[in-house]
Design a protein around this motif. Structure first.
Motif, PDB file in Angstrom:
ATOM      1  N   GLU A   1       7.578  -4.081  -4.055  1.00  0.00           N
ATOM      2  CA  GLU A   1       8.180  -2.922  -3.768  1.00  0.00           C
ATOM      3  C   GLU A   1       8.986  -2.611  -1.998  1.00  0.00           C
ATOM      4  OE1 GLU A   1       5.192  -0.158  -3.709  1.00  0.00           O
ATOM      5  OE2 GLU A   1       4.799  -0.311  -5.975  1.00  0.00           O
ATOM      6  N   LYS A   2       8.652  -4.291  -1.274  1.00  0.00           N
ATOM      7  CA  LYS A   2       9.705  -3.948   0.072  1.00  0.00           C
ATOM      8  C   LYS A   2      10.636  -3.521   0.726  1.00  0.00           C
ATOM      9  CE  LYS A   2      11.169  -8.406   0.169  1.00  0.00           C
ATOM     10  NZ  LYS A   2      11.011 -10.182   0.863  1.00  0.00           N
ATOM     11  N   ASP A   3      11.342  -3.266  -0.514  1.00  0.00           N
ATOM     12  CA  ASP A   3      12.929  -3.078   0.019  1.00  0.00           C
ATOM     13  C   ASP A   3      12.964  -1.398  -1.080  1.00  0.00           C
ATOM     14  OD1 ASP A   3      13.585  -5.519   0.636  1.00  0.00           O
ATOM     15  OD2 ASP A   3      14.062  -6.775  -1.424  1.00  0.00           O
ATOM     16  N   LYS A   4      11.708  -0.866  -1.720  1.00  0.00           N
ATOM     17  CA  LYS A   4      12.217  -0.143  -1.871  1.00  0.00           C
ATOM     18  C   LYS A   4      11.427   0.973  -0.673  1.00  0.00           C
ATOM     19  CE  LYS A   4      10.853  -0.921  -7.299  1.00  0.00           C
ATOM     20  NZ  LYS A   4       9.481  -0.560  -8.011  1.00  0.00           N
ATOM     21  N   PRO A   5      12.880   2.580  -0.869  1.00  0.00           N
ATOM     22  CA  PRO A   5      12.231   3.341   0.160  1.00  0.00           C
ATOM     23  C   PRO A   5      11.225   4.068   0.535  1.00  0.00           C
ATOM     24  CG  PRO A   5      14.307   3.617  -0.987  1.00  0.00           C
ATOM     25  CD  PRO A   5      14.055   2.980  -1.088  1.00  0.00           C
ATOM     26  N   SER A   6      10.494   4.099  -0.964  1.00  0.00           N
ATOM     27  CA  SER A   6       9.361   4.899  -0.406  1.00  0.00           C
ATOM     28  C   SER A   6       7.874   3.501  -0.558  1.00  0.00           C
ATOM     29  CB  SER A   6       9.133   5.082  -2.180  1.00  0.00           C
ATOM     30  OG  SER A   6       8.918   3.881  -3.452  1.00  0.00           O
ATOM     31  N   HIS A   7       8.353   2.124   0.011  1.00  0.00           N
ATOM     32  CA  HIS A   7       7.474   1.880   0.427  1.00  0.00           C
ATOM     33  C   HIS A   7       7.038   1.854   1.868  1.00  0.00           C
ATOM     34  CE1 HIS A   7       5.318  -2.112   1.521  1.00  0.00           C
ATOM     35  NE2 HIS A   7       5.948  -2.127   2.277  1.00  0.00           N
ATOM     36  N   LYS A   8       8.375   2.347   3.064  1.00  0.00           N
ATOM     37  CA  LYS A   8       8.280   2.718   3.762  1.00  0.00           C
ATOM     38  C   LYS A   8       6.938   4.205   4.046  1.00  0.00           C
ATOM     39  CE  LYS A   8      12.468   1.200   5.290  1.00  0.00           C
ATOM     40  NZ  LYS A   8      13.573   0.581   6.348  1.00  0.00           N
ATOM     41  N   LEU A   9       6.887   4.401   3.307  1.00  0.00           N
ATOM     42  CA  LEU A   9       6.520   5.907   3.206  1.00  0.00           C
ATOM     43  C   LEU A   9       4.641   5.588   2.397  1.00  0.00           C
ATOM     44  CD1 LEU A   9       9.042   8.935   1.154  1.00  0.00           C
ATOM     45  CD2 LEU A   9       8.634   8.217   4.133  1.00  0.00           C
ATOM     46  N   SER A  10       4.248   4.943   1.250  1.00  0.00           N
ATOM     47  CA  SER A  10       3.353   4.600   1.809  1.00  0.00           C
ATOM     48  C   SER A  10       1.930   4.161   3.311  1.00  0.00           C
ATOM     49  CB  SER A  10       2.868   3.402   1.449  1.00  0.00           C
ATOM     50  OG  SER A  10       2.139   2.684   0.467  1.00  0.00           O
ATOM     51  N   VAL A  11       0.849   5.159   2.609  1.00  0.00           N
ATOM     52  CA  VAL A  11       0.096   5.114   3.943  1.00  0.00           C
ATOM     53  C   VAL A  11      -1.566   4.459   3.178  1.00  0.00           C
ATOM     54  CG1 VAL A  11       1.297   6.661   5.214  1.00  0.00           C
ATOM     55  CG2 VAL A  11      -0.612   7.984   3.557  1.00  0.00           C
ATOM     56  N   THR A  12      -1.456   4.468   1.650  1.00  0.00           N
ATOM     57  CA  THR A  12      -2.922   4.919   1.529  1.00  0.00           C
ATOM     58  C   THR A  12      -2.922   2.897   0.185  1.00  0.00           C
ATOM     59  OG1 THR A  12      -2.004   4.704  -0.903  1.00  0.00           O
ATOM     60  CG2 THR A  12      -3.197   6.605   0.771  1.00  0.00           C
ATOM     61  N   ASN A  13      -3.879   2.029   0.449  1.00  0.00           N
ATOM     62  CA  ASN A  13      -4.506   0.469   0.585  1.00  0.00           C
ATOM     63  C   ASN A  13      -4.055   0.872  -1.442  1.00  0.00           C
ATOM     64  OD1 ASN A  13      -5.791   0.533   2.552  1.00  0.00           O
ATOM     65  ND2 ASN A  13      -7.439   0.819   1.864  1.00  0.00           N
ATOM     66  N   TRP A  14      -3.543  -0.343  -1.494  1.00  0.00           N
ATOM     67  CA  TRP A  14      -3.015  -0.442  -3.213  1.00  0.00           C
ATOM     68  C   TRP A  14      -4.283   0.131  -4.217  1.00  0.00           C
ATOM     69  CZ3 TRP A  14      -4.076  -4.294  -7.256  1.00  0.00           C
ATOM     70  CH2 TRP A  14      -3.563  -3.950  -8.343  1.00  0.00           C
ATOM     71  N   THR A  15      -3.769   0.734  -5.615  1.00  0.00           N
ATOM     72  CA  THR A  15      -4.832   0.593  -6.163  1.00  0.00           C
ATOM     73  C   THR A  15      -3.859   0.574  -7.754  1.00  0.00           C
ATOM     74  OG1 THR A  15      -3.165   3.137  -7.235  1.00  0.00           O
ATOM     75  CG2 THR A  15      -5.297   2.734  -5.546  1.00  0.00           C
ATOM     76  N   PRO A  16      -4.711  -0.507  -8.638  1.00  0.00           N
ATOM     77  CA  PRO A  16      -4.443  -1.031  -9.919  1.00  0.00           C
ATOM     78  C   PRO A  16      -3.477  -0.274 -10.329  1.00  0.00           C
ATOM     79  CG  PRO A  16      -6.638  -1.246  -9.375  1.00  0.00           C
ATOM     80  CD  PRO A  16      -6.653  -0.287  -8.538  1.00  0.00           C
ATOM     81  N   THR A  17      -2.780  -1.578 -11.083  1.00  0.00           N
ATOM     82  CA  THR A  17      -1.515  -0.879 -12.374  1.00  0.00           C
ATOM     83  C   THR A  17      -1.287  -1.308 -13.398  1.00  0.00           C
ATOM     84  OG1 THR A  17       0.643  -0.142 -11.897  1.00  0.00           O
ATOM     85  CG2 THR A  17      -0.004  -2.085 -10.843  1.00  0.00           C
ATOM     86  N   THR A  18      -1.145  -0.642 -14.334  1.00  0.00           N
ATOM     87  CA  THR A  18      -1.125  -1.212 -15.611  1.00  0.00           C
ATOM     88  C   THR A  18       0.570  -2.039 -15.515  1.00  0.00           C
ATOM     89  OG1 THR A  18       0.155   0.791 -16.097  1.00  0.00           O
ATOM     90  CG2 THR A  18      -2.154   0.768 -16.961  1.00  0.00           C
ATOM     91  N   ASP A  19       1.586  -1.667 -14.330  1.00  0.00           N
ATOM     92  CA  ASP A  19       2.333  -2.534 -14.772  1.00  0.00           C
ATOM     93  C   ASP A  19       2.950  -3.369 -15.021  1.00  0.00           C
ATOM     94  OD1 ASP A  19       3.563   0.470 -14.178  1.00  0.00           O
ATOM     95  OD2 ASP A  19       3.445   0.036 -12.951  1.00  0.00           O
ATOM     96  N   ASP A  20       3.546  -3.915 -15.025  1.00  0.00           N
ATOM     97  CA  ASP A  20       3.520  -5.727 -15.050  1.00  0.00           C
ATOM     98  C   ASP A  20       3.737  -6.147 -13.524  1.00  0.00           C
ATOM     99  OD1 ASP A  20       2.963  -6.040 -17.522  1.00  0.00           O
ATOM    100  OD2 ASP A  20       4.691  -5.771 -18.942  1.00  0.00           O
ATOM    101  N   LEU A  21       3.913  -6.762 -12.999  1.00  0.00           N
ATOM    102  CA  LEU A  21       3.807  -7.634 -12.206  1.00  0.00           C
ATOM    103  C   LEU A  21       4.558  -8.880 -12.467  1.00  0.00           C
ATOM    104  CD1 LEU A  21       1.331  -5.680  -9.263  1.00  0.00           C
ATOM    105  CD2 LEU A  21       3.866  -5.117  -9.906  1.00  0.00           C
ATOM    106  N   ASP A  22       5.452  -9.707 -11.668  1.00  0.00           N
ATOM    107  CA  ASP A  22       5.982 -11.167 -11.447  1.00  0.00           C
ATOM    108  C   ASP A  22       5.094 -11.389 -10.145  1.00  0.00           C
ATOM    109  OD1 ASP A  22       7.618 -12.787 -11.369  1.00  0.00           O
ATOM    110  OD2 ASP A  22       9.610 -12.433 -10.749  1.00  0.00           O
ATOM    111  N   LEU A  23       4.105 -12.837 -11.099  1.00  0.00           N
ATOM    112  CA  LEU A  23       3.609 -13.480 -10.353  1.00  0.00           C
ATOM    113  C   LEU A  23       3.876 -13.894  -9.469  1.00  0.00           C
ATOM    114  CD1 LEU A  23      -0.256 -12.464 -11.777  1.00  0.00           C
ATOM    115  CD2 LEU A  23       0.737 -11.478  -9.215  1.00  0.00           C
TER     116      LEU A  23
END
Length: 343
Positions: free
Chosen positions: A255-277
């Protein structure tokens, strides 16, 4: 890597997951032989898993033949009244379904046994339920249940199963219901799950302290069990924590290159989305792409030689158990009231 048994659990669906996910071919064979039947669905916030095990399945998953119903709310918190209310409603419903073939009349004797050590909080759900039911039953003109908390073998010096067997022979109930604490192999399920089964129970099985089982075969009357998972082994907790760290870092990278990333003010919460580890390999190496089960086994193997095998429970476990004691008590009284109306 040496193959060792890390998956200590009393929950049938966790045992089934290990068998089913071992290979697609094995899964097909199990379905063909019809050793176990698994159904899953959602009712409001409650995830319901129903597992039916026959004689063939008993050999495959090493769980007794019978029906297991697991009720879980993964997002449940200790102050979530709405969630506990939904769990209570579901438990009442499946108590009725599991015992629909047993004739419950006004004269029927139902023996409720609360297993566990009341002086050790994670093991105290059974005695807590008996206390809650005693309080509830004092409000009734006639007793609905016969209630007993026998303690544990370490306190009495006698097998709990022998106590329950002697009491059953004396009382001659139509049904025995056992309430006990369970072990889980998933930290997210601690105090968020109820397992209901008509197979009875083997006290201490999930933590490797096997005692004599309490079942229909032993008591000669139907035996049901209600269990709450309150403990998990420390290596599993560590493996789950590492998994959460990997997921969190991978999510931030994605998410680092997404505009929404700069607006995030909370900690990460678990997601069901597939992430590229794989993006974490330069930092942590190839083990980030290991299957979750292999990482758990690594932790178990490393810590198996440790002189202290740590069992972990939530810090608010006393509050959780008070909530579940009330929930189970209310469900049992609601069920017995409806069951006696039916016959």
């Amino acid at each position: 890597m040496q193959e060792i048994t890390w998956n200590r659990t009393d929950l049938i669906d966790e045992t089934a997951e290990v068998v089913f996910q071992s290979s697609d071919r094995l899964k097909e064979n199990l379905n063909d032989e019809r050793g176990i039947k698994i159904e899953e669905w959602q009712q409001n916030r409650v995830k319901i898993t129903k597992v039916e095990v026959n004689a063939i399945g008993e050999e495959q998953v090493h769980k007794k033949q019978g029906t297991y119903v697991t009720l879980s709310i993964p997002t449940l918190t200790s102050e979530d009244r709405h969630g506990f209310s939904q769990l209570q409603e579901s438990l009442t419903h499946y108590l009725a379904e599991l015992h629909k073939d047993i004739s419950i009349t006004a004269e029927s004797k139902i023996l409720v046994i609360g297993l566990g050590n009341k002086t050790i909080t994670p093991d105290a759900i059974g005695p807590y339920v008996i206390d809650a039911m005693h309080k509830k039953q004092s409000e009734h003109e006639s007793p609905e249940f016969i209630l007993y908390a026998p303690g544990v073998t370490a306190q009495t010096g006698f097998e709990t199963s022998d106590y329950v067997q002697a009491l059953t022979e004396k009382i001659q109930p139509e049904l025995v219901i056992i309430v006990d604490a369970l072990a889980t192999s998933g930290s997210a399920r601690l105090c968020r799950t109820i397992q209901l089964t008509n197979t009875g129970i083997q006290p201490g099985g999930g933590v490797g302290n096997h005692r004599k089982e309490i079942s229909k075969e032993v008591l000669q009357v139907p035996v049901s069990a209600i269990g709450i998972p309150t403990v998990v082994e420390a290596p599993i907790l560590m493996a789950d924590a590492v998994e959460a760290v990997f997921q969190s870092i991978a999510a931030k990278i994605s998410e680092k290159d997404k505009p929404s990333h700069k607006l995030s003010v909370t900690n990460w919460t678990p997601t069901t989305d597939d992430l590229d580890l794989s993006t974490l390999e330069p930092i942590f190496g190839q083990w980030v792409n290991w299957p979750k089960e292999d990482r758990r086994q690594l932790f178990e193997e490393v810590f198996s030689a440790h002189p202290e095998r740590l069992i972990v429970t939530p810090k608010e476990v006393d509050f959780w158990l008070n909530q579940f004691a009330f929930l189970i008590s209310e469900s049992l009284f609601d069920w017995i009231k409806n069951a006696r109306k039916t016959f």
